[in-house]
Scaffold this active site. Structure first.
Site, PDB file in Angstrom:
ATOM      1  N   GLY A 105      -6.416 -24.723 -19.145  1.00 58.56           N
ATOM      2  CA  GLY A 105      -6.046 -25.759 -18.495  1.00 58.56           C
ATOM      3  C   GLY A 105      -5.304 -26.768 -17.196  1.00 58.56           C
ATOM      4  N   SER A 106      -5.030 -25.460 -16.450  1.00 58.44           N
ATOM      5  CA  SER A 106      -4.317 -25.511 -14.864  1.00 58.44           C
ATOM      6  C   SER A 106      -4.943 -25.331 -14.154  1.00 58.44           C
ATOM      7  CB  SER A 106      -3.133 -24.753 -14.778  1.00 58.44           C
ATOM      8  OG  SER A 106      -3.631 -23.673 -14.907  1.00 58.44           O
ATOM      9  N   GLY A 107      -6.694 -24.611 -14.320  1.00 57.92           N
ATOM     10  CA  GLY A 107      -7.082 -24.241 -13.297  1.00 57.92           C
ATOM     11  C   GLY A 107      -8.606 -25.606 -12.950  1.00 57.92           C
ATOM     12  N   TYR A 151     -16.656  -8.519 -16.280  1.00 54.79           N
ATOM     13  CA  TYR A 151     -16.003  -9.491 -16.866  1.00 54.79           C
ATOM     14  C   TYR A 151     -17.627 -10.023 -17.922  1.00 54.79           C
ATOM     15  CZ  TYR A 151     -16.444 -15.053 -15.455  1.00 54.79           C
ATOM     16  OH  TYR A 151     -16.752 -16.258 -15.673  1.00 54.79           O
ATOM     17  N   LYS A 154     -17.731 -12.081 -21.340  1.00 53.95           N
ATOM     18  CA  LYS A 154     -18.072 -12.928 -21.629  1.00 53.95           C
ATOM     19  C   LYS A 154     -19.226 -13.219 -22.957  1.00 53.95           C
ATOM     20  CE  LYS A 154     -16.058 -16.118 -19.424  1.00 53.95           C
ATOM     21  NZ  LYS A 154     -15.018 -16.891 -19.752  1.00 53.95           N
ATOM     22  N   ASN A 159     -21.549 -21.489 -10.896  1.00 52.39           N
ATOM     23  CA  ASN A 159     -20.994 -21.168 -10.004  1.00 52.39           C
ATOM     24  C   ASN A 159     -20.267 -23.095  -9.698  1.00 52.39           C
ATOM     25  OD1 ASN A 159     -22.597 -19.285  -9.307  1.00 52.39           O
ATOM     26  ND2 ASN A 159     -21.512 -18.680  -7.442  1.00 52.39           N
ATOM     27  N   VAL A 160     -19.352 -22.932 -10.336  1.00 53.95           N
ATOM     28  CA  VAL A 160     -17.747 -23.746  -9.938  1.00 53.95           C
ATOM     29  C   VAL A 160     -16.931 -24.223  -8.784  1.00 53.95           C
ATOM     30  CG1 VAL A 160     -16.612 -25.472 -11.444  1.00 53.95           C
ATOM     31  CG2 VAL A 160     -17.994 -24.053 -12.616  1.00 53.95           C
TER      32      VAL A 160
HETATM   33  P1  NAP Z   1      -9.769 -20.356 -13.006  1.00 55.17           P
HETATM   34  O1  NAP Z   1      -9.279 -22.008 -12.366  1.00 55.17           O
HETATM   35  O2  NAP Z   1      -8.712 -19.337 -12.451  1.00 55.17           O
HETATM   36  O3  NAP Z   1      -8.389 -20.979 -13.797  1.00 55.17           O
HETATM   37  C1  NAP Z   1      -7.710 -19.593 -15.426  1.00 55.17           C
HETATM   38  C2  NAP Z   1      -6.988 -20.161 -16.597  1.00 55.17           C
HETATM   39  O4  NAP Z   1      -6.839 -19.475 -17.530  1.00 55.17           O
HETATM   40  C3  NAP Z   1      -5.724 -20.526 -15.678  1.00 55.17           C
HETATM   41  O5  NAP Z   1      -5.464 -21.930 -16.359  1.00 55.17           O
HETATM   42  C4  NAP Z   1      -5.026 -19.810 -16.092  1.00 55.17           C
HETATM   43  O6  NAP Z   1      -3.732 -19.882 -16.122  1.00 55.17           O
HETATM   44  C5  NAP Z   1      -5.269 -19.453 -17.117  1.00 55.17           C
HETATM   45  N1  NAP Z   1      -5.519 -17.908 -17.616  1.00 55.17           N
HETATM   46  C6  NAP Z   1      -5.903 -16.411 -16.856  1.00 55.17           C
HETATM   47  N2  NAP Z   1      -5.066 -15.967 -17.326  1.00 55.17           N
HETATM   48  C7  NAP Z   1      -4.639 -16.352 -18.810  1.00 55.17           C
HETATM   49  C8  NAP Z   1      -3.970 -15.680 -20.234  1.00 55.17           C
HETATM   50  N3  NAP Z   1      -4.143 -14.538 -20.132  1.00 55.17           N
HETATM   51  N4  NAP Z   1      -3.435 -16.687 -20.617  1.00 55.17           N
HETATM   52  C9  NAP Z   1      -3.319 -18.136 -20.461  1.00 55.17           C
HETATM   53  N5  NAP Z   1      -3.770 -18.839 -19.677  1.00 55.17           N
HETATM   54  C10 NAP Z   1      -4.952 -18.335 -18.808  1.00 55.17           C
HETATM   55  O7  NAP Z   1     -10.360 -20.547 -13.439  1.00 55.17           O
HETATM   56  P2  NAP Z   1     -11.621 -21.678 -13.641  1.00 55.17           P
HETATM   57  O8  NAP Z   1     -12.986 -21.769 -12.460  1.00 55.17           O
HETATM   58  O9  NAP Z   1     -10.981 -23.256 -13.860  1.00 55.17           O
HETATM   59  O10 NAP Z   1     -12.343 -20.858 -15.028  1.00 55.17           O
HETATM   60  C11 NAP Z   1     -12.345 -21.751 -15.984  1.00 55.17           C
HETATM   61  C12 NAP Z   1     -13.155 -20.721 -16.498  1.00 55.17           C
HETATM   62  O11 NAP Z   1     -14.755 -21.493 -16.244  1.00 55.17           O
HETATM   63  C13 NAP Z   1     -13.636 -19.546 -17.190  1.00 55.17           C
HETATM   64  O12 NAP Z   1     -13.951 -19.487 -18.412  1.00 55.17           O
HETATM   65  C14 NAP Z   1     -14.736 -18.923 -16.210  1.00 55.17           C
HETATM   66  O13 NAP Z   1     -15.100 -17.901 -16.790  1.00 55.17           O
HETATM   67  C15 NAP Z   1     -16.086 -20.068 -16.523  1.00 55.17           C
HETATM   68  N6  NAP Z   1     -16.078 -19.708 -15.088  1.00 55.17           N
HETATM   69  C16 NAP Z   1     -16.167 -20.388 -14.265  1.00 55.17           C
HETATM   70  C17 NAP Z   1     -17.271 -20.412 -13.018  1.00 55.17           C
HETATM   71  C18 NAP Z   1     -16.498 -20.992 -11.532  1.00 55.17           C
HETATM   72  O14 NAP Z   1     -17.395 -20.130 -10.404  1.00 55.17           O
HETATM   73  N7  NAP Z   1     -15.118 -20.890 -11.064  1.00 55.17           N
HETATM   74  C19 NAP Z   1     -18.300 -20.535 -13.101  1.00 55.17           C
HETATM   75  C20 NAP Z   1     -19.168 -19.545 -14.411  1.00 55.17           C
HETATM   76  C21 NAP Z   1     -18.470 -19.726 -15.540  1.00 55.17           C
HETATM   77  P3  NAP Z   1      -2.273 -20.151 -15.026  1.00 55.17           P
HETATM   78  O15 NAP Z   1      -3.326 -21.651 -13.892  1.00 55.17           O
HETATM   79  O16 NAP Z   1      -0.944 -20.153 -15.582  1.00 55.17           O
HETATM   80  O17 NAP Z   1      -2.658 -18.430 -14.556  1.00 55.17           O
HETATM   81  P1  GDP Z   2     -20.743 -14.747  -7.262  1.00 57.28           P
HETATM   82  O1  GDP Z   2     -21.803 -15.764  -7.151  1.00 57.28           O
HETATM   83  O2  GDP Z   2     -20.216 -14.380  -8.451  1.00 57.28           O
HETATM   84  O3  GDP Z   2     -21.711 -13.426  -6.813  1.00 57.28           O
HETATM   85  O4  GDP Z   2     -19.248 -14.482  -6.897  1.00 57.28           O
HETATM   86  P2  GDP Z   2     -19.851 -15.651  -5.457  1.00 57.28           P
HETATM   87  O5  GDP Z   2     -18.884 -17.010  -5.249  1.00 57.28           O
HETATM   88  O6  GDP Z   2     -17.702 -14.916  -4.902  1.00 57.28           O
HETATM   89  O7  GDP Z   2     -20.386 -15.029  -3.801  1.00 57.28           O
HETATM   90  C1  GDP Z   2     -21.175 -15.329  -4.037  1.00 57.28           C
HETATM   91  C2  GDP Z   2     -22.063 -14.822  -2.492  1.00 57.28           C
HETATM   92  O8  GDP Z   2     -21.458 -15.633  -1.302  1.00 57.28           O
HETATM   93  C3  GDP Z   2     -22.120 -13.352  -2.196  1.00 57.28           C
HETATM   94  O9  GDP Z   2     -23.346 -13.119  -1.849  1.00 57.28           O
HETATM   95  C4  GDP Z   2     -20.807 -13.565  -1.435  1.00 57.28           C
HETATM   96  O10 GDP Z   2     -20.991 -11.908   0.068  1.00 57.28           O
HETATM   97  C5  GDP Z   2     -21.227 -14.430   0.231  1.00 57.28           C
HETATM   98  N1  GDP Z   2     -19.669 -14.713   0.103  1.00 57.28           N
HETATM   99  C6  GDP Z   2     -19.807 -15.655   1.716  1.00 57.28           C
HETATM  100  N2  GDP Z   2     -18.446 -15.311   1.701  1.00 57.28           N
HETATM  101  C7  GDP Z   2     -17.507 -15.612   1.340  1.00 57.28           C
HETATM  102  C8  GDP Z   2     -16.182 -15.547   0.761  1.00 57.28           C
HETATM  103  O11 GDP Z   2     -15.627 -16.190   1.486  1.00 57.28           O
HETATM  104  N3  GDP Z   2     -15.836 -14.616  -0.292  1.00 57.28           N
HETATM  105  C9  GDP Z   2     -16.451 -14.890  -1.399  1.00 57.28           C
HETATM  106  N4  GDP Z   2     -16.432 -14.638  -2.989  1.00 57.28           N
HETATM  107  N5  GDP Z   2     -17.854 -14.614  -1.329  1.00 57.28           N
HETATM  108  C10 GDP Z   2     -18.736 -14.290   0.017  1.00 57.28           C
END
Ligand code: NAP
Ligand code: GDP
Length: 349
Positions: A13-15, A145, A149, A188-189
């Site tokens: 919830g903090s992410g 990862y 998943k 990607n978010v």
């Molecule tokens: P995030 O900003 O890194 O946040 C991760 C969250 O998980 C934080 O609240 C963290 O708590 C919590 N967490 C991590 N390890 C934990 C543990 N061992 N026990 C309890 N809580 C834990 O991630 P996000 O980007 O919001 O991602 C949320 C979901 O979306 C994930 O399942 C991720 O795989 C999925 N997702 C993300 C993306 C993306 O681009 N970001 C894309 C596709 C899917 P703390 O803050 O306390 O560390």
């Molecule tokens: P992915 O979508 O899971 O591959 O994760 P990323 O968001 O980390 O990376 C996406 C693409 O962005 C890859 O081709 C990286 O080489 C490129 N990229 C360019 N600059 C950056 C950077 O500053 N950080 C990250 N994470 N990726 C970068």
């Protein structure tokens, strides 16, 4: 008589995604009091480590949720994944196994877990759809990862079989509804509350932080040029979803989506961008805020490109929600940069 509020437990919830859900819930509750049907509880590692069963159980005992939106995970961009495949695999397997087990034990009505488009097979045809998750190995850069998943989807099917085989234990108050364990697949978010740390982050927050630093550096040196360093060739392609759009879609899923099979939550295929184009949008947004400074984009091909593309079809989502309007990438990037600058002191970096 007021109906009892349904408890929705949001893990992670903090992410980035959890905070976006909180923002949308607060907005919807201000707009209409009918949304007080649910009480949302946002938990993070401060409440307990979900990879440890006892700590996870204490959270479920405390809140006894009716719904679980399971977001908690070890998360990171390409470069964090490349380094820590073992930790991504083990931590996420443990978190997911615990959360789903407890959702079953506590008779949760619906448990929605989060997959990602980067877990699909590396060698595939495009566009990717929901039926293709297990059809081949994932990209080597993030296999830890990805396999953790993928197991969520397997667990969802195993739990659903279990509920069917033991339906007398699970059908509540004469309703025919068995618990639903399902998953969503975001692309990607990006958005407010992202992780901007240069080593761990995904590409959009990474570029924003690098551009911010480059502008500060240029101002210090009285220079009118700021260099934005892009890792890799800039050629790979991604679909980006703004976190607040994703939050709206997750809340829709909670109320309306009843399939066990996952659903891809993504912008249209035509909205896919190259990393170079995304970098240009970040650079242009900084130039508008700092008119005296010109951003110069440079590519460093010593860094990995990762997976070239993972173009996903949102046809299933569009069948349910044909008119859903996604935030444009330029508006989303503008608002994320504003959030980052305003919250610079507290942003994760
Ligand atoms: P995030 O900003 O890194 O946040 C991760 C969250 O998980 C934080 O609240 C963290 O708590 C919590 N967490 C991590 N390890 C934990 C543990 N061992 N026990 C309890 N809580 C834990 O991630 P996000 O980007 O919001 O991602 C949320 C979901 O979306 C994930 O399942 C991720 O795989 C999925 N997702 C993300 C993306 C993306 O681009 N970001 C894309 C596709 C899917 P703390 O803050 O306390 O560390
Ligand atoms: P992915 O979508 O899971 O591959 O994760 P990323 O968001 O980390 O990376 C996406 C693409 O962005 C890859 O081709 C990286 O080489 C490129 N990229 C360019 N600059 C950056 C950077 O500053 N950080 C990250 N994470 N990726 C970068």
């Amino acid at each position: 008589m007021a109906t009892k509020q349904q408890i929705v437990l949001v893990t992670g919830g903090s992410g980035l995604v959890g905070q976006a859900i909180r923002m949308i819930v607060e907005q919807q509750q201000q707009e209409s009091s009918s949304n007080n049907k649910y009480q949302f509880i946002f938990v993070s590692t401060k409440d307990g480590d979900l990879s440890i069963l006892n700590e996870a159980r204490q959270i479920f005992e405390k809140y006894r949720p009716n719904y679980v939106i399971h977001l908690a995970a070890m998360v990171g961009g390409l470069f964090r994944n490349l380094k820590y495949n073992l930790e991504f695999l083990r931590t996420n397997l443990a978190i997911n196994d615990n959360v789903l087990l407890l959702a079953k034990e506590f008779h949760v009505q619906k448990c929605i877990s989060c997959l990602s488009t980067c877990i699909f097979p590396d060698k595939t045809t495009y566009p990717i759809d929901e039926t293709m998750i297990h059809l081949g190995p994932p990209h080597q850069s993030n296999f830890g990862y990805s396999y953790a998943k993928r197991m969520i989807d397997i667990l969802n099917h195993a739990y659903s079989d279990h509920f069917k085989n033991n339906s007398n234990d699970y059908v509540v108050d004469g309703s025919n509804q068995l618990p639903i364990f399902t998953s969503i697949i975001p692309t990607n978010v990006y958005g407010p509350y992202d992780n901007f740390n240069l080593e761990d982050s995904h590409v959009i927050p990474g570029l924003i932080y690098k551009a911010y630093n480059a502008v500060q550096d240029a101002k210090l040196k009285n220079s009118n040029t700021a260099k934005l360093l892009v890792f890799g060739s800039g050629q790979p392609r991604r679909q980006f979803i703004y976190s607040l759009d994703l939050a709206r879609l997750i809340l829709w899923t909670m109320e309306n989506y009843n399939e066990i099979e996952p659903i891809i939550l993504s912008v249209d295929e035509s909205d896919e961008l190259s990393i170079g184009e995304a970098a240009k949008l970040v650079a242009e947004t900084f130039e508008r805020s700092y008119p005296d400074i010109r951003m110069e984009i440079q590519f460093d091909t010593n860094y990995s490109d990762g997976q070239f593309k993972k173009t996903a079809s949102n046809l299933k989502l569009r069948r349910y929600l044909p008119g859903f309007q996604f935030t444009s990438m330029s508006d989303g990037i503008r608002d994320t940069i504003r959030w980052f600058i305003t919250n610079y002191d507290v942003a994760r970096k």
